[in-house]
Design an enzyme around this catalytic site. Structure first.
Site, PDB file in Angstrom:
ATOM      1  N   HIS A 153      -9.845  -5.960   9.739  1.00 25.23           N
ATOM      2  CA  HIS A 153     -10.590  -5.778   8.491  1.00 25.23           C
ATOM      3  C   HIS A 153     -12.003  -5.232   8.706  1.00 25.23           C
ATOM      4  CE1 HIS A 153      -7.710  -9.106   7.791  1.00 25.23           C
ATOM      5  NE2 HIS A 153      -7.616  -8.624   6.559  1.00 25.23           N
ATOM      6  N   GLU A 176       0.824  -1.214   0.000  1.00 27.50           N
ATOM      7  CA  GLU A 176       0.000   0.000   0.000  1.00 27.50           C
ATOM      8  C   GLU A 176       0.856   1.261   0.000  1.00 27.50           C
ATOM      9  OE1 GLU A 176      -2.443  -3.362   1.441  1.00 27.50           O
ATOM     10  OE2 GLU A 176      -0.456  -2.569   2.003  1.00 27.50           O
TER      11      GLU A 176
END
Length: 347
Positions: A141, A72
């Protein structure tokens, strides 16, 4: 919901999921503007884990639809650089929880660059990311983190609750010269393996259209209490309003649609009409969206019939166990019980 499109006499209705509406919006903008491209993990051949880039690779090819390594920091940093030199990247951070490894690129570079350059170097970047829990994927998550991004100046923050809004807000986001965080709730995407809130599947016009930022929607009118929410919380509020209506309590439901800019005027007007306020937010309770909305109403001087209340996620890491996670999440039952208390207290 007032957020849905006006039905034209000669137009066939077609209901889409949020995932399909997002993919259609991106495709239409890529056809219109060659500077728009898409990148992220599994967004090309797979079409995105949440389905919002399906079909793009086949039409636009790997030069404009790029699968990236699992870094990322690397690919979001690259997207910021692309935006700084005139491209319009749409980049996916698969789960908002992963923001920690790339926040420098998001906030210290993308969000601040326009200000630092005196407006000479805009960063037209859309960062789309999934939010929300309820399916046992634990704290890695399942967060929303709305308040985290809304708190940081320089970025616009979008949270659609239905497919019609998702398309119009995505098109507006891609055309914006500022970085936009597009936060989609997993429970609304239309992915079978996650389950889908049926109210998020709405009529979506085929033509391109924009929904302006900073305009909340009144999803249901009422005179007894104002319930403000966003994303999946809107559907919980609508379910609760239906139950409350059977008890003779008319709840007005406000869908924020965007956090930055925030439509304080609609929130204040609705609260002034009803005299009561309940905010529903799946993000953490402290220092977040719910507190900001309540503060905005109180600071406006609106006369309240009862103290405002909020329902949010407690200030704990999100549990893996469904037996622990589900009781901590907002629910229609919690909204009904709290709204009932507010109304009774104000009579």
């Amino acid at each position: 919901m007032t957020a849905t499109a006006t039905i034209l006499p000669n137009r066939t209705r077609r209901n889409l999921t949020i995932a399909k509406a997002m993919a259609e919006a991106i495709a239409q903008e890529m056809r219109r503007d060659d500077s728009v491209l898409v990148l992220g993990e599994d967004i090309a051949a797979l079409g995105g884990v949440f389905g919002n880039t399906r079909g793009l690779l086949d039409e636009f090819g790997p030069a404009r639809v790029r699968d990236t390594p699992i870094s990322e920091t690397g690919f979001i940093g690259a997207a910021v650089g692309m935006a700084a030199v005139g491209l319009r990247p749409v980049v996916e951070l698969m789960f908002v929880d992963f923001f920690g490894v790339c926040m420098d690129a998001i906030y210290n570079l993308a969000a601040k660059n326009c200000y630092f350059s005196g407006g000479q170097s805009p960063v037209p970047l859309v960062l789309m990311t999934s939010v929300g829990g309820g399916y046992g994927d634990a704290g890695q998550h399942s967060q929303c983190l709305y308040g985290t991004f809304a708190h940081l100046p320089g970025m616009k923050v979008v949270v659609p609750s239905n497919a019609h809004d998702a398309k119009g807000l995505m098109i507006r986001a891609i055309r914006d010269d500022n970085p936009v965080i597009f936060m989609f709730h997993k429970a609304l995407q239309g992915m079978g393996w996650l389950g889908t809130v049926q109210g998020s599947i709405t009529d979506v016009p085929e033509d391109a259209y924009e929904i302006p930022f900073g305009q909340a929607a009144i999803c249901r009118a009422g005179n007894d209490i104002c319930i403000v929410s966003l994303g999946a919380g809107v559907h919980l509020a609508l379910d609760a309003a239906q139950s409350l209506g059977e008890e003779g309590i008319a709840a007005e439901v406000v869908d924020l649609r965007t956090l930055v800019p925030l439509d304080r005027a609609t929130i204040i007007a609705s609260t002034a009409k009803t005299g009561r306020l309940l905010v529903v937010d799946e993000d953490y309770q402290s220092f977040g969206v719910s507190g900001e909305i309540i503060a905005s109403v109180v600071e406006s001087g609106v006369a309240l019939k009862a103290p405002p209340r909020r329902i949010a996620f407690p200030d704990i890491p999100i549990p893996f166990s469904p037996a622990l996670e589900h009781p901590a999440l907002p629910s229609a039952a919690k909204i009904v019980a709290t709204a009932r208390q507010i109304v009774r207290a104000g009579r």
